[in-house]
Design a protein around this motif. Sequence first.
Motif, mmCIF file in Angstrom:
data_model
loop_
_atom_site.group_PDB
_atom_site.id
_atom_site.type_symbol
_atom_site.label_atom_id
_atom_site.label_comp_id
_atom_site.label_asym_id
_atom_site.label_seq_id
_atom_site.Cartn_x
_atom_site.Cartn_y
_atom_site.Cartn_z
ATOM 1 N N ALA A 156 0.805 -1.222 0.000
ATOM 2 C CA ALA A 156 0.000 0.000 0.000
ATOM 3 C C ALA A 156 0.841 1.276 0.000
ATOM 4 C CB ALA A 156 -0.949 0.000 1.195
ATOM 5 N N LYS A 157 1.859 1.338 0.837
ATOM 6 C CA LYS A 157 2.662 2.559 0.913
ATOM 7 C C LYS A 157 3.413 2.807 -0.393
ATOM 8 C CE LYS A 157 4.761 3.834 4.662
ATOM 9 N NZ LYS A 157 5.654 3.869 5.849
ATOM 10 N N SER A 158 3.927 1.746 -0.996
ATOM 11 C CA SER A 158 4.650 1.891 -2.263
ATOM 12 C C SER A 158 3.707 2.330 -3.381
ATOM 13 C CB SER A 158 5.318 0.568 -2.652
ATOM 14 O OG SER A 158 6.269 0.186 -1.691
ATOM 15 N N ILE A 159 2.505 1.732 -3.400
ATOM 16 C CA ILE A 159 1.519 2.077 -4.430
ATOM 17 C C ILE A 159 1.114 3.542 -4.314
ATOM 18 C CG2 ILE A 159 -0.847 1.658 -5.212
ATOM 19 C CD1 ILE A 159 -0.438 -1.288 -4.351
ATOM 20 N N LEU A 160 0.873 3.984 -3.076
ATOM 21 C CA LEU A 160 0.463 5.376 -2.872
ATOM 22 C C LEU A 160 1.609 6.331 -3.192
ATOM 23 C CD1 LEU A 160 -1.853 7.197 -2.039
ATOM 24 C CD2 LEU A 160 -1.104 6.994 0.343
ATOM 25 N N GLN A 161 2.840 5.931 -2.866
ATOM 26 C CA GLN A 161 4.005 6.762 -3.167
ATOM 27 C C GLN A 161 4.171 6.934 -4.679
ATOM 28 O OE1 GLN A 161 6.116 8.347 -0.864
ATOM 29 N NE2 GLN A 161 6.840 9.369 -2.720
ATOM 30 N N GLU A 162 3.988 5.852 -5.420
ATOM 31 C CA GLU A 162 4.090 5.917 -6.884
ATOM 32 C C GLU A 162 3.008 6.827 -7.459
ATOM 33 O OE1 GLU A 162 3.987 1.979 -8.450
ATOM 34 O OE2 GLU A 162 5.823 1.353 -7.419
ATOM 35 N N LYS B 63 3.160 15.702 -2.920
ATOM 36 C CA LYS B 63 3.981 15.313 -1.779
ATOM 37 C C LYS B 63 3.154 14.432 -0.849
ATOM 38 C CE LYS B 63 6.398 17.025 2.307
ATOM 39 N NZ LYS B 63 6.665 18.197 3.183
ATOM 40 N N LEU B 64 3.675 13.250 -0.538
ATOM 41 C CA LEU B 64 2.999 12.320 0.370
ATOM 42 C C LEU B 64 3.720 12.289 1.707
ATOM 43 C CD1 LEU B 64 1.101 9.901 1.119
ATOM 44 C CD2 LEU B 64 2.806 8.409 0.034
ATOM 45 N N ASP B 65 2.967 12.440 2.778
ATOM 46 C CA ASP B 65 3.541 12.233 4.100
ATOM 47 C C ASP B 65 2.451 11.724 5.038
ATOM 48 O OD1 ASP B 65 2.007 14.474 4.598
ATOM 49 O OD2 ASP B 65 3.609 15.653 5.490
ATOM 50 N N TYR B 66 2.866 11.349 6.249
ATOM 51 C CA TYR B 66 1.944 10.800 7.241
ATOM 52 C C TYR B 66 2.087 11.595 8.533
ATOM 53 C CZ TYR B 66 1.854 6.897 3.985
ATOM 54 O OH TYR B 66 1.728 6.130 2.852
ATOM 55 N N ARG B 67 0.965 12.052 9.060
ATOM 56 C CA ARG B 67 0.988 12.821 10.312
ATOM 57 C C ARG B 67 0.522 11.944 11.467
ATOM 58 N NH1 ARG B 67 -2.433 15.876 13.533
ATOM 59 N NH2 ARG B 67 -4.256 15.600 12.167
ATOM 60 N N ARG C 95 -1.407 12.133 4.076
ATOM 61 C CA ARG C 95 -1.639 13.456 3.492
ATOM 62 C C ARG C 95 -1.001 13.540 2.109
ATOM 63 N NH1 ARG C 95 0.080 17.800 8.062
ATOM 64 N NH2 ARG C 95 2.138 16.951 7.540
ATOM 65 N N LEU C 96 -1.739 14.099 1.184
ATOM 66 C CA LEU C 96 -1.236 14.366 -0.157
ATOM 67 C C LEU C 96 -1.274 15.873 -0.382
ATOM 68 C CD1 LEU C 96 -3.049 11.523 -2.136
ATOM 69 C CD2 LEU C 96 -0.577 11.735 -1.802
ATOM 70 N N GLN C 97 -0.077 16.438 -0.577
ATOM 71 C CA GLN C 97 0.059 17.884 -0.779
ATOM 72 C C GLN C 97 -0.594 18.659 0.373
ATOM 73 O OE1 GLN C 97 1.997 18.178 -3.301
ATOM 74 N NE2 GLN C 97 2.268 20.390 -3.276
ATOM 75 N N GLY C 98 -0.445 18.112 1.585
ATOM 76 C CA GLY C 98 -0.967 18.770 2.771
ATOM 77 C C GLY C 98 -2.421 18.479 3.076
#
Length: 227
Positions: free
Chosen positions: A159-165, A173-177, A195-198
């Motif tokens: 899942a994390k790799s798919i979402l990162q791609e 920008k992908l990050d996790y809060r 979060r995607l682009q905040g």
Amino acid sequence: MRKSDYSELEEILGYKFKDRSLLDTAFTHKSFANESTEKAYSYERFEFLGDAILEFVTSKELFLEYPEKTEGELTKLRASLVCEYTLSQITKNLGFGDYLYLSHGEEITGGKNRPSILCDLFESVLGAIYLDGGLEEAEKYIKKFLLSDIESKSTFYDAKSILQEYAQGNGLKLDYRLISTQGPEHNRVYRVVARLQGEEYEEGTGPTKKMAEQVAAHETINRLGIE
């Protein structure tokens, strides 16, 4: 007081037990067994048995279903199917937590919805079905609730790799809060949001930050319809 009527559960499972006391054991957490004034056994031995059956049946079915996949690919696919998140989601949707026997302390701290316990219940009920009806009935349970819609369930592992791609492909920008951390050190529950682009999307919880992020990523993938 022990439950005596599992009719609704049996209807959901598609299997009628000859010995319903096996279900009593399958749903008894060790905290309840330790505090009970009655003689009660926890589900741990059933879980042990169910775990072995689950690995064997899942391995066999994936081997037959995907003759083109390598050993490494099959191992990865199996891991995504029998992980805590996948199994706990299945039992949560089936309402297994409603049948669970817990100590008062475990119950008030949310034990009936704890992913690790819900995951255990998938395997303990599997063990009970095997003891009552044999391997054929155990296989039916696994195929019905776990091995249906394999492609959808298998996305969790990556899942994390798919979402990162997806994020990189769309210039986001992908990050996790981290939202919160709860529970004692030996039983932590982390809650994060992807979060995607905040912009915040889906949340996830887990016993580690990595697992919580994976859950959040998987839920976000489902929301966005990413394949």
